[in-house]
Design a protein around this motif. Sequence first.
Motif, short mmCIF file in Angstrom:
data_model
loop_
_atom_site.label_atom_id
_atom_site.label_comp_id
_atom_site.label_asym_id
_atom_site.label_seq_id
_atom_site.Cartn_x
_atom_site.Cartn_y
_atom_site.Cartn_z
N SER A 11 12.35 -3.95 -0.74
CA SER A 11 12.31 -5.36 -1.10
C SER A 11 11.41 -6.29 -2.05
CB SER A 11 12.51 -5.94 0.49
OG SER A 11 11.80 -5.71 1.42
N ASN A 12 10.38 -5.53 -1.64
CA ASN A 12 9.28 -5.81 -2.69
C ASN A 12 8.11 -4.38 -2.35
OD1 ASN A 12 9.06 -5.82 0.20
ND2 ASN A 12 7.19 -7.33 0.30
N ALA A 13 7.13 -4.68 -3.27
CA ALA A 13 6.49 -3.85 -3.89
C ALA A 13 4.68 -3.83 -3.63
CB ALA A 13 6.32 -3.89 -4.79
N VAL A 14 4.39 -2.93 -2.66
CA VAL A 14 3.03 -2.78 -2.55
C VAL A 14 2.71 -2.72 -3.21
CG1 VAL A 14 0.94 -2.68 -0.47
CG2 VAL A 14 3.69 -4.12 -0.57
N LEU A 15 1.48 -2.88 -3.81
CA LEU A 15 0.14 -1.63 -4.56
C LEU A 15 -1.15 -1.66 -3.81
CD1 LEU A 15 0.13 -3.24 -8.25
CD2 LEU A 15 2.07 -1.42 -7.06
N VAL A 16 -1.44 -0.12 -3.04
CA VAL A 16 -2.50 0.60 -3.18
C VAL A 16 -3.44 1.19 -3.79
CG1 VAL A 16 -3.56 1.16 -0.93
CG2 VAL A 16 -1.34 -0.09 -0.73
N CYS A 17 -4.52 0.36 -3.65
CA CYS A 17 -6.08 1.35 -4.55
C CYS A 17 -6.29 2.83 -4.21
CB CYS A 17 -6.73 0.07 -4.85
SG CYS A 17 -8.67 1.50 -6.02
N ARG A 18 -5.53 3.56 -4.88
CA ARG A 18 -5.62 4.81 -4.62
C ARG A 18 -7.89 5.37 -4.36
NH1 ARG A 18 -3.88 7.48 -8.95
NH2 ARG A 18 -1.91 7.32 -7.94
N LYS A 19 -8.47 4.89 -5.19
CA LYS A 19 -9.51 5.60 -5.18
C LYS A 19 -10.47 4.74 -4.02
CE LYS A 19 -13.89 4.71 -8.43
NZ LYS A 19 -13.66 4.38 -9.73
N CYS A 20 -9.93 3.06 -3.81
CA CYS A 20 -10.69 2.76 -2.37
C CYS A 20 -10.10 4.07 -1.17
CB CYS A 20 -9.58 1.28 -2.02
SG CYS A 20 -10.86 0.10 -3.62
N GLU A 21 -9.13 4.34 -0.72
CA GLU A 21 -8.66 4.94 -0.38
C GLU A 21 -9.21 6.24 -0.29
OE1 GLU A 21 -3.71 4.35 0.73
OE2 GLU A 21 -4.41 5.09 -0.83
N LYS A 22 -9.57 6.86 -1.49
CA LYS A 22 -10.68 8.54 -1.32
C LYS A 22 -11.49 8.20 -0.74
CE LYS A 22 -7.79 10.63 -4.93
NZ LYS A 22 -7.90 11.15 -6.04
N LYS A 23 -12.54 6.91 -0.89
CA LYS A 23 -13.70 6.51 -0.86
C LYS A 23 -13.91 6.82 0.60
CE LYS A 23 -15.84 4.10 -4.83
NZ LYS A 23 -16.04 3.43 -5.68
N ILE A 24 -12.72 6.18 1.79
CA ILE A 24 -12.37 6.05 2.68
C ILE A 24 -12.85 7.59 3.79
CG2 ILE A 24 -12.02 4.57 4.85
CD1 ILE A 24 -11.56 2.77 3.58
N LYS A 25 -13.56 8.26 4.30
CA LYS A 25 -13.91 9.70 4.46
C LYS A 25 -13.18 9.90 5.69
CE LYS A 25 -16.54 11.04 1.43
NZ LYS A 25 -16.32 10.71 0.40
N GLY A 26 -11.58 10.49 5.36
CA GLY A 26 -11.08 11.07 7.42
C GLY A 26 -9.44 8.88 7.19
N GLY A 27 -9.43 9.10 6.24
CA GLY A 27 -8.70 7.85 5.72
C GLY A 27 -9.22 6.40 7.08
N GLY A 28 -9.00 7.07 7.52
CA GLY A 28 -9.45 5.15 8.38
C GLY A 28 -8.41 4.60 9.21
N PHE A 29 -6.40 4.88 9.10
CA PHE A 29 -5.99 4.18 9.38
C PHE A 29 -5.10 4.30 10.30
CE2 PHE A 29 -7.66 2.46 5.67
CZ PHE A 29 -7.80 0.66 5.52
N GLY A 30 -4.29 3.92 10.75
CA GLY A 30 -2.66 4.99 11.57
C GLY A 30 -3.44 4.61 12.65
N PRO A 31 -2.42 5.26 14.01
CA PRO A 31 -3.19 5.56 15.44
C PRO A 31 -4.16 6.08 15.49
CG PRO A 31 -0.59 5.74 14.84
CD PRO A 31 -1.19 6.22 13.60
N GLU A 32 -4.29 7.23 15.14
CA GLU A 32 -5.47 8.06 14.99
C GLU A 32 -6.25 7.70 14.54
OE1 GLU A 32 -2.35 10.21 14.47
OE2 GLU A 32 -2.10 9.64 17.27
#
Length: 104
Positions: A11-32
């Motif tokens: 229905s749509n597309a979202v772009l997420v920066c992979r480099k930004c994600e890697k800089k956050i140790k442990g992920g940082g998102f989701g329930p845990e």
Amino acid sequence: MSARQVRSRWSNAVLVCRKCEKKIKGGGFGPEGNKSLGKALRKHLQLGKGRKAGAGILEVGCLDICPKRAVTVVDTSKPDRWLIIHPGANLDVLAHDLGLRNKS
């Protein structure tokens, strides 16, 4: 040779920066708080992956914003409005802002 078309169910597309994600140790998102933003959104909305998913959440190369301790996201339906998402963000609110809905 002419271009070939391939259909998707997005229905749509979202772009997420992979480099930004890697800089956050442990992920940082989701329930845990241990998943990358792209994976957490896919799981939270039960979207699945690939072109048969309800929407595309694509992890792309560096978007050249590089916020500290946050991830840059682009909603392709609003390419002039980029978002900076911090770890622990409410995924329901983010999904609403991005126009993403649950699979069910």
